[in-house]
Design a protein around this motif. Structure first.
Motif, PDB file in Angstrom:
ATOM      1  N   LEU A  71      -3.400   2.006  -6.917  1.00 26.05           N
ATOM      2  CA  LEU A  71      -3.466   2.040  -5.455  1.00 26.05           C
ATOM      3  C   LEU A  71      -4.897   1.855  -4.975  1.00 26.05           C
ATOM      4  O   LEU A  71      -5.176   1.048  -4.069  1.00 26.05           O
ATOM      5  N   LEU A  72      -5.828   2.591  -5.594  1.00 23.21           N
ATOM      6  CA  LEU A  72      -7.199   2.610  -5.079  1.00 23.21           C
ATOM      7  C   LEU A  72      -7.993   1.372  -5.480  1.00 23.21           C
ATOM      8  O   LEU A  72      -8.969   1.026  -4.803  1.00 23.21           O
ATOM      9  N   HIS A  86      -6.634  -0.845  -2.697  1.00 23.44           N
ATOM     10  CA  HIS A  86      -6.945  -0.358  -1.347  1.00 23.44           C
ATOM     11  C   HIS A  86      -7.999   0.747  -1.457  1.00 23.44           C
ATOM     12  O   HIS A  86      -7.691   1.937  -1.351  1.00 23.44           O
ATOM     13  N   ALA A 103     -14.094   7.749   3.030  1.00 23.53           N
ATOM     14  CA  ALA A 103     -13.099   6.850   3.619  1.00 23.53           C
ATOM     15  C   ALA A 103     -12.707   7.275   5.030  1.00 23.53           C
ATOM     16  O   ALA A 103     -12.416   6.425   5.882  1.00 23.53           O
ATOM     17  N   GLU A 113       0.811  -1.220   0.000  1.00 17.89           N
ATOM     18  CA  GLU A 113       0.000   0.000   0.000  1.00 17.89           C
ATOM     19  C   GLU A 113       0.844   1.270   0.000  1.00 17.89           C
ATOM     20  O   GLU A 113       0.652   2.176  -0.817  1.00 17.89           O
ATOM     21  N   LEU A 114       1.771   1.373   0.928  1.00 23.26           N
ATOM     22  CA  LEU A 114       2.541   2.610   1.054  1.00 23.26           C
ATOM     23  C   LEU A 114       3.487   2.818  -0.126  1.00 23.26           C
ATOM     24  O   LEU A 114       3.759   3.957  -0.523  1.00 23.26           O
ATOM     25  N   SER A 131      -5.482   8.983   1.840  1.00 15.67           N
ATOM     26  CA  SER A 131      -4.502   9.861   1.178  1.00 15.67           C
ATOM     27  C   SER A 131      -4.511   9.661  -0.327  1.00 15.67           C
ATOM     28  O   SER A 131      -4.308  10.612  -1.094  1.00 15.67           O
ATOM     29  N   GLY A 132      -4.752   8.416  -0.765  1.00 15.39           N
ATOM     30  CA  GLY A 132      -4.813   8.158  -2.194  1.00 15.39           C
ATOM     31  C   GLY A 132      -5.942   8.916  -2.867  1.00 15.39           C
ATOM     32  O   GLY A 132      -5.747   9.559  -3.901  1.00 15.39           O
ATOM     33  N   TRP A 133      -7.148   8.858  -2.285  1.00 12.30           N
ATOM     34  CA  TRP A 133      -8.274   9.604  -2.855  1.00 12.30           C
ATOM     35  C   TRP A 133      -8.037  11.104  -2.790  1.00 12.30           C
ATOM     36  O   TRP A 133      -8.308  11.836  -3.754  1.00 12.30           O
ATOM     37  N   GLN A 148     -10.139   2.085   0.338  1.00 12.91           N
ATOM     38  CA  GLN A 148     -10.406   2.995   1.457  1.00 12.91           C
ATOM     39  C   GLN A 148      -9.177   3.836   1.800  1.00 12.91           C
ATOM     40  O   GLN A 148      -9.117   4.413   2.883  1.00 12.91           O
ATOM     41  N   GLN A 149      -8.227   3.924   0.894  1.00 11.68           N
ATOM     42  CA  GLN A 149      -6.982   4.651   1.165  1.00 11.68           C
ATOM     43  C   GLN A 149      -7.249   6.157   1.104  1.00 11.68           C
ATOM     44  O   GLN A 149      -7.350   6.758   0.035  1.00 11.68           O
ATOM     45  N   LEU A 190       1.377   4.227  -2.910  1.00 15.30           N
ATOM     46  CA  LEU A 190       1.151   5.653  -2.676  1.00 15.30           C
ATOM     47  C   LEU A 190       2.407   6.451  -2.989  1.00 15.30           C
ATOM     48  O   LEU A 190       2.352   7.513  -3.626  1.00 15.30           O
TER      49      LEU A 190
END
Length: 760
Positions: free
Chosen positions: A82-83, A86, A119, A56-57, A91-93, A88-89, A60
């Motif tokens: 990423l999305l 994940h 999220a 995940e990180l 920072s990504g959204w 519900q990320q 991102l």
């Protein structure tokens, strides 16, 4: 059994090793990120993802690195990856929304911010970002609701013991509103931020915390923006008061911001005081001295600028030192040195785009280049900008029959004393709204009463200063612009890279730059029969639209009292003069002026320019004239004054001497308006034929020479008959007002006809 067990152990060992390597590469990416090595960070994050594609990180981090590298489409794909993995990320959204906004995709940005809010409904950042983009979409009611939600969430976090979030949120919202030009709303929100900071400071003091130094700097950051909003609103005393309060700041970046904002509003002396304070507070800071050196150069104080630059370089590396020295050389009349330095800089890998424009500008002043060499250099410098440009045929526009032409104007320069403002305000006033729907994309940083006047005269005013080229291109296309007019050329706050990529079906340049831009996809340059005569087409990369009369129409809206030219004027020592900036005072120009002074005994030369408030500039140009045999007792240097006072000073001049090869533009027309005829020379390109255009349009072709020898001869001849000169001076303004070149209504109709011809 043992064999199987060994295999399991080896497999676990391999997994742990791969996991450890993945973490190592990820941490290396973070280290590269902290050192701002975006390419290195990207490589390390991708190496980590090769070991674990759903990490995940690292996903991102890869998206973030691509954003920093300006690779926006790959960054969008990285956020999507990423999305998907994940959903519900948060920072990504949120950051995907930021990227969409940067790309001008406002609806998609709003959708991404909504997903971020879903999220993490307890976070304030997404509602704040949503408020910003909803304002851009002109959904102000929903924007206000989103802002209130952000403030409420920030207040909840604050109650749980975290920092001064309500003040931070309202400050950021105020900055967003400033970006959009909603100055009244910005001022209201910024006052909320100030009140919040004051309340927090009082609470902490009651608790025994000495937090005032921190709060003073936090408040100063808000006060700088509030001062900007108030000055834009025309509330000058209140704005100046807030800026004065901000000067209590002690942090270096805050003082630098305050100085920059002060300078934008023509408070250059106050700006210098702020930066001198900064140097005193941070004597070992190379940046503090660099900022001071830069502002000194911008204020035409060259000797001290060079001294402070040397001090900055002694404290640390200064990557921009060469560029500053090029600028100073140009401002001291050494165009060829400036051009050489700028060209070297422009040739360096990843050189900023503005260096090519600085090279182009410098070439206009050069005594060494021919007109064709200047034109060829412009084409060479800007050819790369056209790569990947949009095709003209890709624009979809409704037929022109039965509707107004949508005219877009890109300019940063609608503010007091700027030539673009002086010439364009009357045109905006007279433009036929039944034939043209006008959009002005304002890219500037200076606001005053003239900015507000232009806003009143424009049907659609778009604050575009903070919009990148992609955002602005999408806005222009969404507005359905038929013809996009550039008023800057290669001068400050220009958007030549935008035009080079083509953002409208027809693009033209006018007024801000005296000649061809050399920029691909600039379709038209506006000239006249003198500055762009038949046969000069090879000097322009654009097609030429020629206006009747003269290319620029001087029809000031301010009433400058005409001098009373009494009989005594013919009895005083004859005074030649120039009110042009010193970059135009080239060696060739000074040599011609020295010859004229020698040929006209007892005459004087009055030189007025911003530089001549600086003793170093007076000494430098005095020495240059002395080497040409001029007695300095015959020279008077004057520094800058306000425009009204400067216009009155033309009464002290009998004959204006036009510089070569870069003629006076605004200054020559101002001189003529105040009763001062201009000796000029018809050169070989736009910039060196402006004086010839003005004097020919005035019906005074005898004041136009063909070469250097003729230039001196004309000046001497016109100085000999004082009675005839006095008669001309007494009636010069009335002569101009009777001619087409000074009729702004006729000039505007001619411009409209030219625009219609361009889009037909």
């Amino acid at each position: 059994m043992k064999k199987k067990k060994s295999a399991r152990v080896n497999g676990a060992t391999d997994g742990n090793s791969a996991n450890a390597l993945m973490i190592t590469r990820f941490n290396a990416g973070n280290a590269a990120w902290r050192s701002q090595n975006w390419a290195g960070a990207l490589a390390e994050y991708e190496a980590a993802l090769a070991l674990e594609p759903t990490f995940e990180l690292a996903l991102l981090g890869r998206a973030r690195a691509l954003v920093r590298l300006g690779q926006w489409m790959p960054a969008r794909e990285a956020f999507a990856s990423l999305l998907r993995a994940h959903p519900q990320q948060f920072s990504g959204w949120l950051e995907a929304g930021h990227l969409c906004r940067q790309m001008g995709e406002l609806q998609q940005a709003a959708a991404a911010y909504q997903r971020a809010m879903d999220a993490a409904p307890e976070r304030y950042e997404a509602p704040l970002a949503m408020a910003r983009v909803l304002h851009q979409l002109d959904q102000k009611t929903l924007a206000a609701q989103a802002f209130e939600q952000a403030m409420s969430l920030a207040g909840t976090v604050q109650a749980n013991g975290t920092s001064d979030l309500p003040a931070e949120v309202s400050h950021r919202m105020g900055q967003y509103l400033l970006e959009l030009g909603d100055n009244a709303a910005a001022a209201q929100v910024l006052r909320v931020a100030l009140q919040s900071l004051l309340g927090q400071a009082q609470n902490k003091m009651q608790e025994g915390h000495d937090s005032m130094p921190l709060v003073v700097n936090q408040m100063a950051e808000v006060q700088i923006d509030l001062g900007e909003a108030l000055l834009r609103l025309g509330q000058t005393p209140a704005g100046l008061q807030v800026m004065t309060e901000a000067s209590a700041a002690t942090q270096e970046p805050t003082l630098a911001r305050l100085a920059a904002m002060s300078f934008r509003h023509n408070l250059w002396q106050e700006a210098l005081m702020v930066l001198r304070k900064c140097v005193q507070l941070y004597p070992q800071s190379a940046t503090a001295r660099w900022n001071l050196a830069h502002l000194l150069a911008e204020s035409w104080q060259m000797d001290e600028a060079l001294l402070v630059l040397q001090e900055a370089e002694a404290l640390g590396p200064m990557p921009g030192a060469k560029s500053m020295r090029a600028s100073i050389a140009g401002r001291q009349g050494d165009a060829d040195t400036a051009l050489h330095l700028y060209r070297e800089l422009a040739a360096e890998p990843d050189a900023p785009k503005n260096l090519a424009s600085s090279s182009a500008m410098s070439s206009l002043y050069s005594d060494q280049l021919t007109a064709q060499e200047v034109a060829d250099l412009h084409r060479e410098l800007f050819a790369p900008l056209g790569q990947g440009a949009r095709a003209r045929g890709s624009f979809v526009r409704a037929p022109l029959d039965g509707r107004r032409i949508k005219l877009g104007i890109v300019s940063a320069d609608f503010h007091h004393q700027h030539p673009v403002n002086i010439f364009m305000q009357p045109v905006l006033r007279e433009l036929d709204r039944s034939r043209f729907e006008v959009f002005l994309y304002f890219t500037g940083v200076s606001y005053d009463e003239q900015t507000r006047l232009a806003q009143q005269r424009i049907e659609h005013w778009v604050e575009a200063t903070t919009l990148n080229d992609t955002q602005l291109a999408k806005r222009i296309d969404a507005d359905g612009i038929d013809l996009l007019l550039d008023l800057a050329g290669h001068t400050g706050q220009q958007r030549m890279s935008l035009f080079a990529k083509r953002v409208a079906p027809v693009q033209a340049t006018y007024l801000g730059y005296p000649g061809s831009t050399g920029v691909p996809n600039m379709d038209w340059v506006i000239g006249d029969e003198v500055v762009t005569p038949a046969g000069s087409e090879s000097l322009c990369s654009e097609r030429i639209a020629r206006l009747p009369g003269t290319v620029f129409c001087f029809a000031p809206e301010v009433d400058y009292p005409y001098p009373a030219f009494t009989d005594d004027v013919a009895k005083r020592p004859l005074t030649f003069g120039s009110f042009n900036n010193v970059p135009k005072l080239t060696p060739r120009t000074l040599r011609l002026w020295a010859q004229i002074l020698k040929a006209v005994p007892d005459s004087r030369l009055l030189l007025k320019a911003p530089s001549f408030s600086d003793g170093g500039a007076v000494r430098l140009f005095g020495e240059r004239l002395q080497k040409l045999g001029v007695d300095l007792a015959r020279i008077e240097f004057r520094g800058p004054t306000g425009l009204t006072d400067m216009m009155a000073e033309y009464a002290d001049m009998d004959i204006a001497l036009d510089p070569v090869p870069y003629n006076g533009g605004t200054t020559s027309l101002q001189a003529m308006w105040m009763g001062v005829p201009v000796v000029t020379q018809a050169g070989h390109n736009f910039v060196s034929r402006m004086g010839a255009s003005f004097m020919t349009a005035a019906g005074l072709p005898e004041w136009v020479a063909d070469d250097d020898e003729g230039y001196v001869r004309v000046a001497v001849q016109m100085a000999q008959d004082r009675a005839a000169l006095l008669a001309l001076k007494r009636g010069l303004r009335e002569r101009l007002k009777a001619r087409r070149g000074w009729d702004v209504v006729a000039h505007t109709r001619a411009m409209e006809a030219a625009f219609e011809g361009m889009v037909s």
